[in-house]
Design a protein around this motif. Sequence first.
Motif, PDB file in Angstrom:
ATOM      1  N   VAL A  38      45.630  36.932  37.937  1.00 15.82           N
ATOM      2  CA  VAL A  38      44.867  37.349  39.106  1.00 15.82           C
ATOM      3  C   VAL A  38      45.727  37.142  40.349  1.00 15.82           C
ATOM      4  O   VAL A  38      46.795  36.525  40.281  1.00 15.82           O
ATOM      5  N   TYR A  39      45.243  37.626  41.462  1.00 15.01           N
ATOM      6  CA  TYR A  39      45.990  37.533  42.721  1.00 15.01           C
ATOM      7  C   TYR A  39      45.221  36.660  43.696  1.00 15.01           C
ATOM      8  O   TYR A  39      44.000  36.756  43.806  1.00 15.01           O
ATOM      9  N   ARG A  62      47.188  36.649  55.711  1.00 18.75           N
ATOM     10  CA  ARG A  62      48.323  36.583  56.648  1.00 18.75           C
ATOM     11  C   ARG A  62      49.493  35.821  56.037  1.00 18.75           C
ATOM     12  O   ARG A  62      50.554  35.738  56.610  1.00 18.75           O
ATOM     13  N   HIS A  63      49.270  35.237  54.882  1.00 14.37           N
ATOM     14  CA  HIS A  63      50.320  34.540  54.151  1.00 14.37           C
ATOM     15  C   HIS A  63      50.716  35.427  52.983  1.00 14.37           C
ATOM     16  O   HIS A  63      50.414  36.612  52.974  1.00 14.37           O
ATOM     17  N   GLY A  64      51.330  34.897  51.997  1.00  9.09           N
ATOM     18  CA  GLY A  64      51.749  35.700  50.851  1.00  9.09           C
ATOM     19  C   GLY A  64      50.655  35.857  49.811  1.00  9.09           C
ATOM     20  O   GLY A  64      49.791  35.004  49.665  1.00  9.09           O
ATOM     21  N   VAL A  65      50.698  36.972  49.102  1.00  7.38           N
ATOM     22  CA  VAL A  65      49.813  37.194  47.967  1.00  7.38           C
ATOM     23  C   VAL A  65      50.614  36.855  46.718  1.00  7.38           C
ATOM     24  O   VAL A  65      51.702  37.394  46.510  1.00  7.38           O
ATOM     25  N   ILE A  66      50.095  35.947  45.907  1.00 12.49           N
ATOM     26  CA  ILE A  66      50.818  35.533  44.709  1.00 12.49           C
ATOM     27  C   ILE A  66      49.977  35.814  43.463  1.00 12.49           C
ATOM     28  O   ILE A  66      48.752  35.889  43.531  1.00 12.49           O
ATOM     29  N   SER A  67      50.651  35.975  42.341  1.00 15.42           N
ATOM     30  CA  SER A  67      50.004  36.197  41.060  1.00 15.42           C
ATOM     31  C   SER A  67      50.015  34.889  40.283  1.00 15.42           C
ATOM     32  O   SER A  67      51.067  34.271  40.114  1.00 15.42           O
ATOM     33  N   VAL A  68      48.838  34.469  39.830  1.00 15.29           N
ATOM     34  CA  VAL A  68      48.708  33.240  39.053  1.00 15.29           C
ATOM     35  C   VAL A  68      47.790  33.519  37.866  1.00 15.29           C
ATOM     36  O   VAL A  68      47.069  34.512  37.845  1.00 15.29           O
TER      37      VAL A  68
END
Length: 87
Positions: A38-39, A62-68
């Motif tokens: 998921v993101y 406003r920050h980074g979108v990460i995949s976990v």
Amino acid sequence: MKKIFTLFAFFSLFIVSTAFSPRVERVHDSTVQKTSYVYICDGPKSVRYHSRKNCPGLNNCRHGVISVSLSDAVNKYGRTPCKICER
């Protein structure tokens, strides 16, 4: 009598072959878990996880979108599912 013996032989072979066959495949199937990714927004106030990277709920990030992994999103980051792209 010959038919009965042949039937008994086939039945015996079936029992023996299934009883002593390696169970690696069955064990493998039950232990493998498909990891679902998921993101999440990496921001400090973010509370949701998203099933799609292009979910409108991520537009305010406003920050980074990460995949976990889904389990990390819930257990490690304390996120709940997004209502827009609900899984």
